[in-house]
Write an enzyme that holds these catalytic residues in place. Sequence first.
Site, PDB file in Angstrom:
ATOM      1  N   ASP A   1      -2.770  12.687  -7.752  1.00 25.86           N
ATOM      2  CA  ASP A   1      -1.403  13.035  -8.574  1.00 25.86           C
ATOM      3  C   ASP A   1      -0.486  11.609  -8.532  1.00 25.86           C
ATOM      4  OD1 ASP A   1      -0.565  13.242  -5.516  1.00 25.86           O
ATOM      5  OD2 ASP A   1      -0.524  15.513  -6.354  1.00 25.86           O
TER       6      ASP A   1
ATOM      7  N   GLU B   1     -10.180  15.180  -7.572  1.00 23.75           N
ATOM      8  CA  GLU B   1      -8.958  16.753  -6.996  1.00 23.75           C
ATOM      9  C   GLU B   1      -8.459  16.924  -8.562  1.00 23.75           C
ATOM     10  OE1 GLU B   1      -7.371  16.000  -3.158  1.00 23.75           O
ATOM     11  OE2 GLU B   1      -5.572  15.684  -4.338  1.00 23.75           O
TER      12      GLU B   1
ATOM     13  N   GLU C   1       4.512  14.028  -8.800  1.00 19.69           N
ATOM     14  CA  GLU C   1       3.196  14.080  -8.438  1.00 19.69           C
ATOM     15  C   GLU C   1       2.654  15.194  -9.641  1.00 19.69           C
ATOM     16  OE1 GLU C   1       5.067  13.934  -6.186  1.00 19.69           O
ATOM     17  OE2 GLU C   1       4.593  12.158  -4.715  1.00 19.69           O
TER      18      GLU C   1
ATOM     19  N   HIS D   1       6.865  12.513   4.224  1.00 21.16           N
ATOM     20  CA  HIS D   1       7.161  11.192   3.152  1.00 21.16           C
ATOM     21  C   HIS D   1       7.847  11.590   2.433  1.00 21.16           C
ATOM     22  CE1 HIS D   1       3.474  12.060   1.962  1.00 21.16           C
ATOM     23  NE2 HIS D   1       3.631  11.506   1.063  1.00 21.16           N
TER      24      HIS D   1
ATOM     25  N   ARG E   1       8.926  12.589  -1.602  1.00 15.49           N
ATOM     26  CA  ARG E   1      10.101  11.927  -2.596  1.00 15.49           C
ATOM     27  C   ARG E   1      11.446  13.126  -2.597  1.00 15.49           C
ATOM     28  NH1 ARG E   1       8.086   7.667  -4.505  1.00 15.49           N
ATOM     29  NH2 ARG E   1       8.834   5.994  -5.022  1.00 15.49           N
TER      30      ARG E   1
ATOM     31  N   HIS F   1       5.726   6.940   8.261  1.00  9.87           N
ATOM     32  CA  HIS F   1       4.898   6.155   6.872  1.00  9.87           C
ATOM     33  C   HIS F   1       5.848   4.594   6.813  1.00  9.87           C
ATOM     34  CE1 HIS F   1       5.631   5.871   2.556  1.00  9.87           C
ATOM     35  NE2 HIS F   1       4.318   6.479   2.716  1.00  9.87           N
TER      36      HIS F   1
HETATM   37  C1  UD1 Z   1       2.941   7.576  -2.826  1.00  9.40           C
HETATM   38  C2  UD1 Z   1       3.124   8.580  -4.050  1.00  9.40           C
HETATM   39  C3  UD1 Z   1       3.106   9.650  -3.447  1.00  9.40           C
HETATM   40  C4  UD1 Z   1       2.075   9.477  -1.753  1.00  9.40           C
HETATM   41  C5  UD1 Z   1       2.978   8.919  -0.932  1.00  9.40           C
HETATM   42  C6  UD1 Z   1       0.666   8.850   0.061  1.00  9.40           C
HETATM   43  C7  UD1 Z   1       4.046   8.144  -5.682  1.00  9.40           C
HETATM   44  C8  UD1 Z   1       5.353   8.233  -6.840  1.00  9.40           C
HETATM   45  N1  UD1 Z   1       4.083   9.080  -5.065  1.00  9.40           N
HETATM   46  O1  UD1 Z   1       4.905   8.319  -2.642  1.00  9.40           O
HETATM   47  O2  UD1 Z   1       2.585  10.990  -4.995  1.00  9.40           O
HETATM   48  O3  UD1 Z   1       2.488  11.742  -1.499  1.00  9.40           O
HETATM   49  O4  UD1 Z   1       2.382   7.933  -1.299  1.00  9.40           O
HETATM   50  O5  UD1 Z   1       1.507   8.393   1.383  1.00  9.40           O
HETATM   51  O6  UD1 Z   1       3.320   7.840  -6.041  1.00  9.40           O
HETATM   52  N2  UD1 Z   1       5.772   1.243   1.678  1.00  9.40           N
HETATM   53  C9  UD1 Z   1       5.432  -0.122   2.795  1.00  9.40           C
HETATM   54  N3  UD1 Z   1       3.923  -0.398   2.635  1.00  9.40           N
HETATM   55  C10 UD1 Z   1       2.657  -0.142   2.243  1.00  9.40           C
HETATM   56  C11 UD1 Z   1       3.380   1.351   1.685  1.00  9.40           C
HETATM   57  C12 UD1 Z   1       4.780   1.986   1.195  1.00  9.40           C
HETATM   58  O7  UD1 Z   1       6.091  -0.603   2.818  1.00  9.40           O
HETATM   59  O8  UD1 Z   1       1.541   0.278   2.527  1.00  9.40           O
HETATM   60  C13 UD1 Z   1       7.146   1.485   1.358  1.00  9.40           C
HETATM   61  C14 UD1 Z   1       8.081   0.169   0.714  1.00  9.40           C
HETATM   62  O9  UD1 Z   1       8.811  -0.021   1.050  1.00  9.40           O
HETATM   63  C15 UD1 Z   1       7.474   1.197  -1.280  1.00  9.40           C
HETATM   64  C16 UD1 Z   1       7.836   2.535  -0.772  1.00  9.40           C
HETATM   65  O10 UD1 Z   1       7.399   2.486   1.347  1.00  9.40           O
HETATM   66  O11 UD1 Z   1       8.708   1.024  -2.577  1.00  9.40           O
HETATM   67  C17 UD1 Z   1       7.462   3.965  -0.899  1.00  9.40           C
HETATM   68  O12 UD1 Z   1       6.565   3.532  -1.606  1.00  9.40           O
HETATM   69  P1  UD1 Z   1       5.890   4.725  -3.051  1.00  9.40           P
HETATM   70  O13 UD1 Z   1       4.025   4.416  -2.781  1.00  9.40           O
HETATM   71  O14 UD1 Z   1       6.588   4.428  -3.695  1.00  9.40           O
HETATM   72  O15 UD1 Z   1       6.341   5.915  -2.309  1.00  9.40           O
HETATM   73  P2  UD1 Z   1       5.368   6.718  -1.468  1.00  9.40           P
HETATM   74  O16 UD1 Z   1       6.461   8.159  -0.630  1.00  9.40           O
HETATM   75  O17 UD1 Z   1       4.328   6.277  -0.425  1.00  9.40           O
HETATM   76  N1  UDP Z   2      -2.410   9.423   7.235  1.00 12.91           N
HETATM   77  C1  UDP Z   2      -3.489   8.405   8.256  1.00 12.91           C
HETATM   78  N2  UDP Z   2      -2.734   7.633   9.013  1.00 12.91           N
HETATM   79  C2  UDP Z   2      -1.336   8.184   9.679  1.00 12.91           C
HETATM   80  C3  UDP Z   2      -1.126   9.400   8.288  1.00 12.91           C
HETATM   81  C4  UDP Z   2      -1.790  10.110   6.825  1.00 12.91           C
HETATM   82  O1  UDP Z   2      -4.789   7.677   7.813  1.00 12.91           O
HETATM   83  O2  UDP Z   2      -0.331   7.522  10.025  1.00 12.91           O
HETATM   84  C5  UDP Z   2      -3.301   9.849   6.144  1.00 12.91           C
HETATM   85  C6  UDP Z   2      -3.808  11.855   6.330  1.00 12.91           C
HETATM   86  O3  UDP Z   2      -5.333  11.518   7.125  1.00 12.91           O
HETATM   87  C7  UDP Z   2      -4.051  11.951   4.724  1.00 12.91           C
HETATM   88  C8  UDP Z   2      -2.863  10.609   4.120  1.00 12.91           C
HETATM   89  O4  UDP Z   2      -3.328   9.560   5.293  1.00 12.91           O
HETATM   90  O5  UDP Z   2      -5.836  12.044   4.522  1.00 12.91           O
HETATM   91  C9  UDP Z   2      -2.588  11.777   3.912  1.00 12.91           C
HETATM   92  O6  UDP Z   2      -1.421  10.836   3.375  1.00 12.91           O
HETATM   93  P1  UDP Z   2       0.462  10.650   2.596  1.00 12.91           P
HETATM   94  O7  UDP Z   2       0.777  11.945   3.905  1.00 12.91           O
HETATM   95  O8  UDP Z   2       0.912   9.672   2.783  1.00 12.91           O
HETATM   96  O9  UDP Z   2      -0.708  11.178   1.511  1.00 12.91           O
HETATM   97  P2  UDP Z   2      -0.532  12.837   0.491  1.00 12.91           P
HETATM   98  O10 UDP Z   2      -1.644  13.666   0.858  1.00 12.91           O
HETATM   99  O11 UDP Z   2       0.521  13.608   1.313  1.00 12.91           O
HETATM  100  O12 UDP Z   2      -0.034  12.214  -1.087  1.00 12.91           O
END
Ligand code: UD1
Ligand code: UDP
Length: 368
Positions: free
Chosen positions: A96, A118, A132, A205, A207, A238
Amino acid sequence: MKKVMVIFGTRPEAIKMCPVVKALEKKLNIEVITCVSGQHREMLQQVLDVFKVTPKYNLDIMKDKQDLFHITSSILLKMKDVIEKEKPDLILVHGDTSTTFASALAAFYLNVPVGHVEAGLRTNDIYSPFPEEFNRRGVSIVARYNFAPTQLAKENLLKENVDEKTIYITGNTAIDALKTTCNIKVESPIFDWIGNSKMILLTAHRRENWGEPLENIFHAVDELTKMYPEIKVVYPVHMNPRVRDSANRILGNNEQVLLVDPLDPLYFHALIARSHFVLTDSGGIQEEAPSLHKPVLVLRDVTERPEGIDAGTLRLVGTNKTVILNAAIELMENKNSIYDKMANAINPYGDGFASDRIADIIDEAFSK
Ligand code: UD1
Ligand code: UDP
């Protein structure tokens, strides 16, 4: 030879799609192309390294504090070129995220069939989780194959008039990933820091929790540590700066709380296994922790994973400080054996063979 393009972009998609990539690679008549959007960067690479998956394409779209317009539009445009070049017979997306939605939309525009891993999770609240719930519903409109993890997910799809012939119940590939990660023994100074303490594992984490809800969560954790000086909390934070700033400000000076960078899944899954219980707003962790017999307090108002609530292993506590604190105290005190009941519930998310089932279904469909 048929070509399957597996697309993902964030940490959780990678954890749940790498087992699918591996299962498809075992099929002799399928060529697997892996394409990552790069919606995540470091957090994605950690997972690719653990599962030893090297993508053929990385669209590398991540930028600091990115918004939904940037993610969706840049993936849609860049994905067009990759799909036109590779001309896959099938595109697989997961779950999602905005990578999922934008990639499925690109596939639809180019008339390439989509398989959705999924499929069928719903809260029925379009704003929660945001965005999502919209993303996954959008994919269900176009998916030719719906790989639903549970019976309930299948029923959700049927309620939206998705053709039953497209739906397959497979279990969740998160459990497949655990089979790999939990079989590898890891050592880390984090385990030394925990020592013999009761440890609570925290992640947050989402939104819709940015700002005040996140701060309520962190204040609840802070108060909990003051009530129980013997506990320790580990929080792999995160990489999102909006999350990191609040975490550092509220928990940064608490000596019972360890804030660490995101961990690769080997270490993170070992930490779940070592924890007393888990506090999280994550989706994937709601599937993994029950499998490792750990109670989970879910820091959200609604969940698309009610199977875990029904099984008794998840409890929704939202983001109100007092509610979180009281639920955590009940677990600490094991009031009415609540801890024991939650820890001993049965994992409803599958047997660890979901990826093989998905690969078999695709292989069989190609051979018709
Ligand atoms: C995204 C997904 C969410 C998922 C989450 C898993 C969308 C809209 N959101 O949210 O569904 O639950 O990933 O973690 O698709 N960043 C880094 N390095 C990284 C990753 C992120 O620096 O490797 C920082 C960046 O500043 C980035 C911000 O985190 O802009 C947010 O990342 P983003 O993918 O937009 O949102 P998530 O909260 O990670
Ligand atoms: N996870 C990880 N390292 C971390 C935190 C989470 O590998 O420091 C794994 C966790 O076991 C799960 C996935 O990341 O498999 C969940 O990711 P996240 O919570 O970012 O996203 P969501 O599942 O909410 O979309």
